[in-house]
Design an enzyme around this catalytic site. Structure first.
Site, PDB file in Angstrom:
ATOM      1  CE  LYS A   1      -7.631  -3.365  -2.463  1.00  0.00           C
ATOM      2  NZ  LYS A   1      -8.267  -2.310  -3.275  1.00  0.00           N
TER       3      LYS A   1
ATOM      4  CB  CYS B   1     -19.048  15.119  35.019  1.00  0.00           C
ATOM      5  SG  CYS B   1     -19.440  13.375  34.768  1.00  0.00           S
TER       6      CYS B   1
ATOM      7  CG  ASP C   1      -2.159   0.800   0.995  1.00  0.00           C
ATOM      8  OD1 ASP C   1      -2.337   1.283  -0.136  1.00  0.00           O
ATOM      9  OD2 ASP C   1      -2.940   0.953   1.946  1.00  0.00           O
TER      10      ASP C   1
ATOM     11  CB  CYS D   1     -15.732  13.439  35.965  1.00  0.00           C
ATOM     12  SG  CYS D   1     -16.884  13.342  37.349  1.00  0.00           S
TER      13      CYS D   1
ATOM     14  CB  CYS E   1     -19.061  10.516  38.943  1.00  0.00           C
ATOM     15  SG  CYS E   1     -19.441  10.372  37.189  1.00  0.00           S
TER      16      CYS E   1
ATOM     17  CE1 TYR F   1       4.059  -2.988  -9.382  1.00  0.00           C
ATOM     18  CE2 TYR F   1       4.462  -2.734  -7.026  1.00  0.00           C
ATOM     19  CZ  TYR F   1       3.949  -2.242  -8.221  1.00  0.00           C
ATOM     20  OH  TYR F   1       3.321  -1.038  -8.261  1.00  0.00           O
TER      21      TYR F   1
ATOM     22  CB  CYS G   1     -21.958  13.125  38.410  1.00  0.00           C
ATOM     23  SG  CYS G   1     -20.276  13.750  38.393  1.00  0.00           S
TER      24      CYS G   1
HETATM   25  S1  IVH Z   1       1.397  -5.279 -10.554  1.00  0.00           S
HETATM   26  C1  IVH Z   1       0.357  -4.509 -14.811  1.00  0.00           C
HETATM   27  N1  IVH Z   1       2.142  -5.995  -8.144  1.00  0.00           N
HETATM   28  O1  IVH Z   1      -1.480  -1.863  -6.938  1.00  0.00           O
HETATM   29  C2  IVH Z   1       0.396  -4.785 -13.357  1.00  0.00           C
HETATM   30  N2  IVH Z   1       0.946  -3.969  -8.398  1.00  0.00           N
HETATM   31  O2  IVH Z   1      -4.253  -1.582  -7.764  1.00  0.00           O
HETATM   32  C3  IVH Z   1       0.850  -3.638 -12.564  1.00  0.00           C
HETATM   33  N3  IVH Z   1       0.646  -2.723  -6.295  1.00  0.00           N
HETATM   34  O3  IVH Z   1      -0.867   0.406  -9.534  1.00  0.00           O
HETATM   35  C4  IVH Z   1       0.721  -3.797 -11.132  1.00  0.00           C
HETATM   36  N4  IVH Z   1       1.710  -4.145  -5.010  1.00  0.00           N
HETATM   37  O4  IVH Z   1       0.614   0.508  -7.421  1.00  0.00           O
HETATM   38  C5  IVH Z   1       1.501  -5.078  -8.897  1.00  0.00           C
HETATM   39  N5  IVH Z   1       2.926  -6.719  -6.075  1.00  0.00           N
HETATM   40  C6  IVH Z   1       2.282  -5.810  -6.833  1.00  0.00           C
HETATM   41  C7  IVH Z   1       1.740  -4.649  -6.262  1.00  0.00           C
HETATM   42  C8  IVH Z   1       1.059  -3.741  -7.090  1.00  0.00           C
HETATM   43  C9  IVH Z   1       1.062  -2.996  -5.066  1.00  0.00           C
HETATM   44  C10 IVH Z   1      -0.139  -1.520  -6.663  1.00  0.00           C
HETATM   45  C11 IVH Z   1       0.363  -0.798  -7.875  1.00  0.00           C
HETATM   46  C12 IVH Z   1      -0.794  -0.796  -8.836  1.00  0.00           C
HETATM   47  C13 IVH Z   1      -1.959  -0.976  -7.907  1.00  0.00           C
HETATM   48  C14 IVH Z   1      -3.160  -1.547  -8.618  1.00  0.00           C
END
Ligand code: IVH
Length: 749
Positions: A321, A415, A124, A433, A439, A231, A418
């Site tokens: 998610k 308070c 995140d 209080c 109280c 990634y 009371c």
């Molecule tokens: S892959 C074409 N891998 O999630 C694929 N995204 O909701 C590109 N994110 O914009 C994304 N961890 O900012 C990928 N292990 C992960 C990720 C990841 C976080 C974010 C990324 C993306 C967003 C999409």
């Protein structure tokens, strides 16, 4: 080396410095194994900086000096992404995950075969794209709208885990994508720092990372503890063949020095994906950074190409998610709840919102300092957080959505329960209080705490029954529970014959308890379960606890006498003859204590006027501001404990409880009936290797013995560890038995 002429020697030196600094960066930031001190590192760094200043033509974009940030920018330049930065489709259930797998199989026309996936935590933070030319980091950008982002190269350079040059990279262009984030601990530290500087605090790690990365002044970014994990690949233009799978690509990235997730895993089919998700979700709280789900990607890059994209997201990946831990909702009003000790806690009344897997309509605002720190107004759209089992809290306001009639949150003068005046002391953040036990709210909380599981553990005495008992004035103090009759209970709503019996039995059974639980149940402000146990072990009896003065916990010592002089004084006092008359003490002390001023001798005598007291002094007692004698009890808590027992009402209540039959057999645990040391009195002195003094006390007390602080003729034995000091001398002079650590083991077995 003069002026601007570049010699091979200068070049060699610069290269050597860069190699060394890169090496130390890695030892420090990646491996946690620094080989040089910060000062030694600084010397290398400064030498490189000054050489680069002298020979600007030798500055390279991957020099470690570029990590400290560059001159502030007016605004960010735009960057066209040559390959669009995509986002991901989401899945929220196992069914949606299986649907994703089925769509892939259908598209690839795979009738039976399974699809192999790679799973990675979904970080995140903020997505970025990094471009390396011939192995050197040349440009980094935000995602922007996916096609055009912002050039944040100087900011990205400051991230220590981002390599400025790649190891053994092929010639050509390598573009990778990853997430910049800040871990939880660094986030807390950053916010604490921001608060101290009266700077803006961030509502969550994501905002902190995004805010830090998009600063025009990258020298500030350099001070923010950002991390990056790679990634995905972007546009790659090299002669070598690319890896065939996503998994191999991650290994390749890693070999070039790019940080990839250590949680990534290759999974043989979709059922493994669900298992991976469950496992990471269960361990979510223990990860040191925040993740909001799992990304599953088809492993074969050829299959990825075959699957292609729909609008902005690839068909070959999905973000499964986790239940959201944060949501936004409206702050409708703020009420003030009165706690057991009278503390007023502002509680947010919210428009109900689903967050962290539950509906939330109330959330704590902790105290008024928090309210002003977070800058929240009634009517605001607020961010509510509910993570794991933690109680929901309001983390901040979305100020852009603040309505014109938003109202300030103010502390009531009286308070709300009371109507006693509310007192705000300057040194603590909480408002209280002043009604005390009068109280109703405080009374109710005291009773609830008393019966709670970790205190007296009275089963079946819930909030509803307590409220009825209070209303009918059948109970106002904890000891009243023990006077309740069956007829009284039957008067209450919802209490039938059988449950009245059960309740009476539970009340009766609670009388047999431990001293630790009893102390906890009394509800002394700030004294939690652990401290209550420590107090029980330390004192062994409620009388000793209630009689202990403030100085007992935190010896205040003799002003100006430090540890060294205190130990010398204790040593000298060991030779003070036991028959010294009180009137001769001053003379003896003045003659024997070297380096101690007359005023200090006077102060010592004022506090310890008797020979035997002086003989038994410990270093902590003389040293000014000695350490607390009871673990976990500092000055503030000592004051609260002493105040509690100084109140006649509280003393009366303790006695009433004991008279009602509340009793315990040992300090912390009901013992197994072994009373083999009953009647014995021990004194403990010195340091032990296997057990702490508290543990020895507990073990002796459990076998029925008493443990006291000073040696006298009544002492059964002195339990003597290393460096026992004056107590040992005293025991020897009185002919008291001395038990060492080995013999102690025999005694306790
Ligand atoms: S892959 C074409 N891998 O999630 C694929 N995204 O909701 C590109 N994110 O914009 C994304 N961890 O900012 C990928 N292990 C992960 C990720 C990841 C976080 C974010 C990324 C993306 C967003 C999409």
């Amino acid at each position: 080396m003069d002026g601007t002429e570049v010699t091979p020697e200068v070049k060699r030196r610069i290269k050597k410095l860069r190699d060394e600094i890169v090496h130390h960066n890695r030892q420090y930031h990646e491996l946690d194994q620094p080989e040089v001190t910060d000062a030694e590192y600084d010397v290398l760094f400064r030498e490189l900086q000054s050489l680069e200043k002298q020979y600007p033509s030798l500055i390279t974009p991957d020099s470690p000096t570029s990590r400290v940030g560059a001159a502030p920018l007016e605004k960010f330049a735009k960057v066209e992404h040559r390959q669009a930065m995509l986002s991901l489709d989401n899945a929220f259930s196992e069914k949606e995950l299986n649907d994703f797998n089925q769509r892939i199989k259908d598209r690839l026309k795979l009738k039976v075969a399974t699809v192999e996936y790679v799973a990675e935590p979904k970080l995140d933070g903020l997505a970025v794209s990094l471009v390396y030319e011939d192995g050197v980091f040349v440009q980094g950008a935000t995602r922007g709208d996916g096609n055009t982002g912002e050039d944040i190269t100087p900011n990205l350079r400051t991230i220590k885990s981002l390599p400025l040059s790649l190891k053994d990279a092929p010639d050509g262009r390598i573009e990778v994508r990853g997430e910049v984030f800040i871990d939880k601990a660094a986030f807390e530290a950053l916010n604490a720092h921001q608060a101290r500087q009266n700077d803006k605090v961030f509502v969550n790690p994501r905002n902190a990372a995004a805010g830090s990365l998009r600063l025009l002044d990258s020298s500030i970014t350099a001070q923010r503890p950002l991390r990056i994990i790679i990634y995905a690949m972007g546009l790659i233009e090299i002669d070598d063949a690319l890896p065939e799978t996503h998994w191999d690509m991650l290994q390749w990235f890693s070999a070039m020095g790019l940080p990839v997730s250590d949680q990534a895993q290759k999974l043989s089919d979709i059922s493994q994906c669900q298992k991976y998700y469950d496992r990471i979700l269960a361990g979510r709280e223990s990860l040191d950074y925040e993740i909001d789900g799992i990304v599953f990607k088809v492993n074969s890059l050829q299959q990825q190409i075959d699957l292609g994209f729909v609008s902005r997201a690839p068909r070959w990946a999905v973000a499964y998610k986790f239940p959201a831990e944060e949501a936004t909702t409206l702050l409708l009003s703020v009420d003030f709840q009165v706690g057991r000790t009278g503390a007023l806690t502002p509680v947010a009344r919210l428009e109900p919102v689903f967050v962290g897997g539950a509906m939330v309509s109330n959330a704590t605002l902790h105290n008024m300092d928090e309210v002003s720190r977070k800058g929240i107004y009634i009517g605001d759209t607020v961010i509510v957080r509910r993570a794991g089992d933690v109680i929901p809290e309001v983390v901040g306001a979305v100020t852009s959505k603040r309505p014109a009639d938003a109202a300030e949150i103010t502390l009531p003068a009286e308070c709300p329960v009371c109507a006693s005046p509310v007192i705000v002391s300057e040194d603590v953040a909480v408002a209280k209080c002043s009604g005390g036990f009068n109280c109703n709210a405080q009374r109710r909380e005291v009773l609830k705490h008393f019966v709670s599981r970790r205190a007296m553990n009275i089963d079946g005495l819930g909030e509803k029954i307590i409220d009825q008992l209070l209303e009918r004035k059948m109970v106002s103090r904890p000891s009243d529970f023990y006077q309740l009759t069956k007829d009284q209970l039957l008067e209450l709503d919802l209490v039938a014959d059988k449950s009245a019996d059960n309740l009476l039995n539970a009340i009766d059974a609670s009388k047999q308890t431990t001293l630790g639980r009893f102390i906890f149940a009394l509800g002394i402000p700030e004294v939690g379960e652990t401290t209550a146990k420590q107090l029980a072990i330390h004192f062994g009896a409620i009388d000793a606890l209630s009689a202990a003065p403030y100085d007992y916990y935190v010896p205040t010592g003799i002003p100006g006498i430090g540890k060294t002089r205190a130990s010398r004084i204790v040593e000298t006092l060991e030779s003070l003859p036991g028959d010294t008359k009180p009137e001769s003490l001053k003379e003896w002390l003045s003659g024997n204590l070297t380096g101690v001023k007359p005023a200090e001798v006077d102060a010592l005598l004022l506090r310890y006027p008797e020979t035997h007291q002086l003989q038994n002094l410990s270093v902590a007692e003389i040293q000014s501001k000695g350490e607390s004698r009871v673990e976990g009890v500092g000055q503030t808590m000592a004051g609260l404990i002493v105040d509690f027992f100084a109140s006649a009402d509280n003393q009366k209540e303790v006695n009433a409880l004991i008279e009602a039959g509340v009793q315990w057999e040992s300090a912390t645990v009901p013992n197994d009936g072994d009373e083999s040391l009953a009647g014995n009195i021990y004194v403990i002195s010195g340091k032990f290797t296997d057990m702490s003094r508290d543990q020895i006390t507990a073990a002796l007390v459990e076998k029925g013995a008493k443990v006291t602080g000073s040696v006298s003729k009544k002492t059964t034995a002195l339990i003597c560890g290393e460096a026992a000091g004056s107590k040992l001398a005293k025991a020897q002079s009185l002919g008291v038995e001395i038990i060492d650590e080995n013999a102690l083991a025999g005694l306790l077995n």
